[in-house]
Scaffold this motif. Structure first.
Motif, PDB file in Angstrom:
ATOM      1  N   ARG A   1      46.879  67.655  43.412  1.00  0.00           N
ATOM      2  CA  ARG A   1      47.825  66.220  43.030  1.00  0.00           C
ATOM      3  C   ARG A   1      48.691  65.965  44.278  1.00  0.00           C
ATOM      4  O   ARG A   1      49.260  65.261  44.541  1.00  0.00           O
ATOM      5  CB  ARG A   1      48.699  66.656  41.894  1.00  0.00           C
TER       6      ARG A   1
ATOM      7  N   TRP B   1      45.961  71.893  33.742  1.00  0.00           N
ATOM      8  CA  TRP B   1      46.398  70.643  34.539  1.00  0.00           C
ATOM      9  C   TRP B   1      45.433  69.809  34.763  1.00  0.00           C
ATOM     10  O   TRP B   1      44.432  70.262  35.684  1.00  0.00           O
ATOM     11  CB  TRP B   1      47.467  70.855  35.587  1.00  0.00           C
TER      12      TRP B   1
ATOM     13  N   LYS C   1      43.795  65.406  35.984  1.00  0.00           N
ATOM     14  CA  LYS C   1      44.014  64.349  36.202  1.00  0.00           C
ATOM     15  C   LYS C   1      42.945  63.289  36.340  1.00  0.00           C
ATOM     16  O   LYS C   1      41.585  63.755  37.117  1.00  0.00           O
ATOM     17  CB  LYS C   1      44.559  64.060  37.762  1.00  0.00           C
TER      18      LYS C   1
END
Length: 99
Positions: free
Chosen positions: A52, A87, A89
């Protein structure tokens, strides 16, 4: 006593994560080696990617059927509760795709 399995994209086990009961922590920073604990994962189709923060080889990229095989955790057999934390994305190009 129940245990926790955690997956995270980062460097080490963060200080806010209690180590008591933690059986494995995987940074997934380009590989599936455990950063904490004895359990190693096996990459199946994944490739290293940007995290990220835009750092190369600091995350894993998953596409159609790619996965990390973790094997069997004997500590999780039975009726014990556990947590898996991830996590992720998603790519904008895969809108509407199933997770």
């Amino acid at each position: 006593m129940c245990s926790v399995v955690a997956f995270s994209m980062g460097a080490q086990v963060p200080g806010y994560v209690p180590l008591d009961g933690l059986i494995s922590w995987h940074n997934l920073d380009g590989d599936a080696e455990a950063s904490f604990g004895p359990y190693q994962g096996a990459l199946n189709g994944t490739t290293p990617g940007l995290n990220r923060h835009g750092e190369e080889d600091s995350a894993l990229r998953f596409e159609d059927g790619d996965h990390v095989a973790m094997g069997s955790y004997s500590e999780l057999q039975g009726s014990c509760e556990f947590t898996i934390s991830i996590w992720f994305k998603p790519d904008q190009s895969n809108e509407g795709a199933n997770m």
